[in-house]
Design an enzyme around this catalytic site. Structure first.
Site, PDB file in Angstrom:
ATOM      1  CD  GLU A 187      33.980 -59.550 -12.376  1.00 19.65           C
ATOM      2  OE1 GLU A 187      32.786 -59.892 -12.413  1.00 19.65           O
ATOM      3  OE2 GLU A 187      34.825 -60.111 -11.650  1.00 19.65           O
ATOM      4  CB  SER A 236      51.483 -17.700  40.256  1.00 22.64           C
ATOM      5  OG  SER A 236      51.689 -17.896  41.640  1.00 22.64           O
TER       6      SER A 236
END
Length: 850
Positions: A86, A464
């Protein structure tokens, strides 16, 4: 000479004109140039990540995959590859590269095409953060001036670090850290030279040169990067020759999820979005650490799946998902292509039946593998008729499957077997009872098939499981574990029900006056109703509200005593934690801490602790005949001893922490826990014929620890089943039912585990939810010491007569020691004439509701 002078003047004029043009351009764009110093504090868009308490990644949310890295974390060869590709003169220029600009101008003049070759890395940073990507002259001018300003504001390494973290590299990967994970599933330091070159070549063409979509073009780009590295002498010829021969190995790697826990991660995501907004939550780089323990979570998921599969198989086989072929057998590839259209999950895999023998079948799966299903994996598949009826047991494989069918298979740990997607739903949640930390949370069988979180969202009838809280109210009002309550049919119904509601036991048996411990352990319905009549409806409701249940969910009639309120599993496990921790109602929480993108903790949990901080110990000098000696010696020793005692007490229960409210006494919590142990271990002496089981006797076999306690729960027509239980370190609730409230869990007469464990009759808490709790707690508590629960101060024991609950002078199988709050133990012996006050008289309390 005259021409030389004219040329000199012309050149000088051109230079002045150029300078003027540059100055004019600068002042023209100056008002539009942003402040580049913001790059020093730039916030990279980083996804939201959710972790377990021990650091396992659970989930990642956000469009962009980014793993920010520091400059020092990037391998030098990757830096070389980027710069050689680059901007080879990056560390030499001041933001713009004149040579590159001249080259771009020549290309423009000769071809008429604009080139990106003149853009330095600094210019690319300027464009990436502040400008659009459109190619216009004015944007290029802005880019140049921004690059110059950036070079003055930031160091070279800071600029390069921004570039390495910001660049889009395809497949939602932003930055080299994310690219390494997305393409190779690696950390940066694990990348090979060809892999680094591949990543370095992506910024200019993240789609066209993508190694997943365009491997051939990606290889050409990679090799060009390698040639640049060779040209710049950053690699040797030998390294180059070896690297260009490397094959393309890139493939898509999702987020590196280490723990599958989608329900808890969705809760965390919802919290972050609510706190910070969707945009900030998904891009702010937050790391959320939940309270979930990765090992326990995996064990909970396994236990839930195994339990759901067991229920599903008890009720029969619903058949194949589809018929792929019936006459002419298609090619294997055609079959595989069909199978790939169906996604496997939770260990289930789609498969095609390709052959059937007498008691085996062969299936093909989407990977192309042929798998044999032996008879052990087929014989469970009785035909499903309804939840209450199943067909006869198959004798041949052809009774179950047919060639050409698409079916589901799974590996049960021992072998492959025929399977199916369960229709029944389930949930499991565990808390640390001492601070409310959610250690496990599984909101359903599969998040893939349903995102409905049953732990927090499903309100189901409690059944229960409510009885321990009813008995808690009674004990705090004066009952004891030896109080006799009449286990007899209730003939005078509660008129507030609107109908002639007359509760019955299940099974429909009655034993007359029965001790409270036995009534809770065996979940005797009429005893629970009579107990609530003793406490009064309002007191029972107030007690349930203290435990964390909503008053709005409490029906104002006697059905409350049998569990008619609808509640969530999270509420249930929180309530049961009160018994485990000595009477404190902790607040459940699931987020331990939240860190921002800079690893700074911005939220830290402040849990409620199940303890009461002790009052400071006063430093009182010890007595002595010589006051000076006491001051010099004994006072110092007393002071140090008291300081150590204060420090120890503060460590166990810090004064500056949040403390949970103590809603029942430690003594009551102990007594209810003792009764809940009898639910699992029963009581009496089996060798003498006086032994009896609690409803959860299977837990004693499976978990086999003396520090566990729990309670089963079943609602009318078995629409909901529960098991909630705990030891002093972990409380867990399991629920099983159908999301469709009207659907019953049904019954079965199938012998699930050979002759060892007959699963027959109606589905119920002990048979349906209990096995999931048993399996999980067995795994969760393995290799942990049994915690002996010592009676707290204020608890005494006395030998009682098991038939009457009174004191006994005997020491045989008709007696046993029982715990009492001091002052509530019996005062009469069983041999003495009974008085009316010693036995619960039915008629004396039923008048309360007339």
């Amino acid at each position: 000479m005259k021409w030389f002078k004219r040329i000199t003047i012309a050149l000088f004029s051109l230079v002045l004109l150029g300078i003027g043009a540059v100055a004019a351009a600068y002042f023209y764009v100056l008002p539009e140039l942003p402040d580049v110093t913001t790059l020093k504090t730039v916030k990279l868009q980083t996804p939201l990540r959710i972790f377990s308490a021990d650091g396992e990644l659970i989930s990642q949310f956000g469009e962009k995959r980014r793993i920010p890295v520091e400059y020092e974390q990037v391998p030098q060869q990757l830096i070389n590859a980027v710069l050689d590709t680059e901007d080879a003169r990056f560390f030499e220029h001041k933001g713009i590269d004149p040579i590159g600009i001249v080259r771009a101008a020549v290309i423009l003049a000769t071809t008429g095409k604009k080139s990106q070759g003149a853009s330095t890395i600094t210019q690319q940073v300027a464009r990436g953060f502040f400008l659009s990507r459109e190619k216009t002259y004015i944007r290029k001018i802005k880019e140049i001036f921004l690059a110059l300003k950036i070079e003055k504001a930031l160091s070279k390494t800071e600029i390069l670090t921004l570039y390495l973290n910001r660049s889009f590299l395809g497949n939602r990967a932003y930055g080299v850290g994310a690219a390494a994970q997305v393409y190779y599933g690696k950390e940066l330091e694990q990348l090979s030279l060809p892999e680094m070159a591949m990543i370095a070549g992506l910024p200019q063409a993240p789609s066209a040169a993508n190694p997943i979509r365009n491997p051939e073009r990606a290889m050409n780009r990679r090799n060009w990067v390698l040639s640049r590295m060779l040209e710049k002498q950053n690699i040797t010829q030998a390294q180059y020759d070896e690297a260009i021969m490397a094959p393309i190995t890139a493939r898509y790697h999702g987020a590196e999820v280490e723990l599958y826990a989608p329900y808890i991660s969705e809760m965390a995501r919802d919290y972050l979005v609510a706190q910070y907004g969707e945009e900030e939550a998904y891009t702010g780089g937050y790391n959320v650490y939940t309270t979930v323990d990765s090992t326990l979570q995996q064990q909970a998921q396994q236990a839930l799946r195994d339990n759901v599969y067991a229920y599903d198989e008890r009720h029969g086989y619903r058949g194949a998902t589809q018929q792929i072929w019936s006459d002419q057998i298609p090619s294997n590839q055609s079959i595989i292509d069909t199978l790939k259209k169906t996604r496997g999950f939770q260990g289930l895999q789609p498969a095609a039946v390709v052959s059937v023998a007498e008691q085996s079948a062969q299936v093909l799966i989407s990977s192309g593998e042929l798998i044999n299903l032996e008879w052990q994996g087929l014989k469970w598949a009785r035909k499903f008729i309804s939840n209450k009826r199943q067909g006869s047991a198959p004798k041949l494989a052809s009774d179950v499957v047919t060639v050409g069918e698409q079916v589901w298979i799974r590996n049960n740990g021992d072998a492959w077997q025929l399977s199916q997607i369960p229709e029944v739903a389930s949930a499991i949640v565990s808390l640390d009872p001492h601070d409310g930390a959610i250690k496990t949370l599984v909101g359903g069988y599969s998040f893939h098939t349903s995102q409905y979180n049953r732990v927090t969202q499903a309100k189901r009838q409690l059944g229960s499981n409510i009885k321990p809280f009813i008995y808690t109210a009674a004990i705090e009002k004066g009952y004891t574990l030896s109080t006799l309550i009449n286990n007899a049919p209730i003939n005078n119904a509660d008129t507030r029900q609107g109908t002639a509601w007359r509760p019955k036991n299940s099974p429909d048996k009655y034993t007359g006056p029965t001790r409270l411990r036995v009534g809770l352990a065996q979940s005797i319905n009429v005893m629970s109703v009579r107990t609530m009549r003793y406490t009064g409806l309002e007191t029972a409701i107030d007690t349930l509200v203290k435990f964390g249940f909503s008053r709005e969910d409490m029906p104002r009639n006697e059905s409350l005593a049998l569990g008619s309120p609808s509640v969530t599993p999270l509420q249930v496990v929180t309530a049961f934690s009160v018994f485990a921790n000595g009477g404190y109602r902790v607040e459940p929480y699931f987020i331990k801490r939240i860190d921002n993108a800079y690893d700074q903790t911005i939220e830290q949990a402040k849990p409620t602790l199940a303890c009461t901080p002790p009052a400071p110990i006063e430093n009182v000098p010890a007595a002595s005949d010589d006051p000076f000696a006491a001051m010099a010696g004994e006072f110092e020793q007393s002071y140090l001893a008291n300081e150590q005692a204060n420090a120890s007490a503060n460590e166990q229960c810090p004064v500056d922490a949040r403390h949970a409210e103590q809603i029942i006494s430690e003594q009551t919590a102990f007594l209810i826990t003792e009764a809940l142990k009898s639910v699992i271990w029963g009581g009496g002496d089996w060798s003498k014929g006086t032994g009896w089981n609690g409803t959860a006797w299977r837990a004693a076999r499976v978990v086999n620890r003396r520090d566990i306690a729990g309670k089963t729960g079943t609602t009318n027509e078995s629409r909901d089943t529960w098991f909630s239980g705990f030891n002093p370190k972990l409380a867990t609730t399991v629920w099983v039912g159908f999301d469709d409230h009207s659907r019953e869990l049904g019954r079965t007469s199938w012998n699930a585990n050979g002759a060892k464990d007959q699963i027959s009759g109606a589905e119920a808490g002990a048979k349906t939810a209990g096995p999931g709790w048993n399996e999980f707690m067995k795994m969760a508590l393995a290799n942990t010491p049994v915690v002996q629960m010592q009676p707290p101060e204020g608890i005494v024991s006395a030998r009682i007569d098991l038939a009457t609950g009174k004191l006994s002078r005997k020491s045989d199988h008709t007696t046993a020691f029982e715990y009492f709050v001091a002052g509530t133990e019996p005062t009469e012996f069983a041999t003495e004439a009974p008085t009316q006050g010693d036995i619960f008289i039915d008629n004396s309390v039923e008048d309360l509701f007339q």
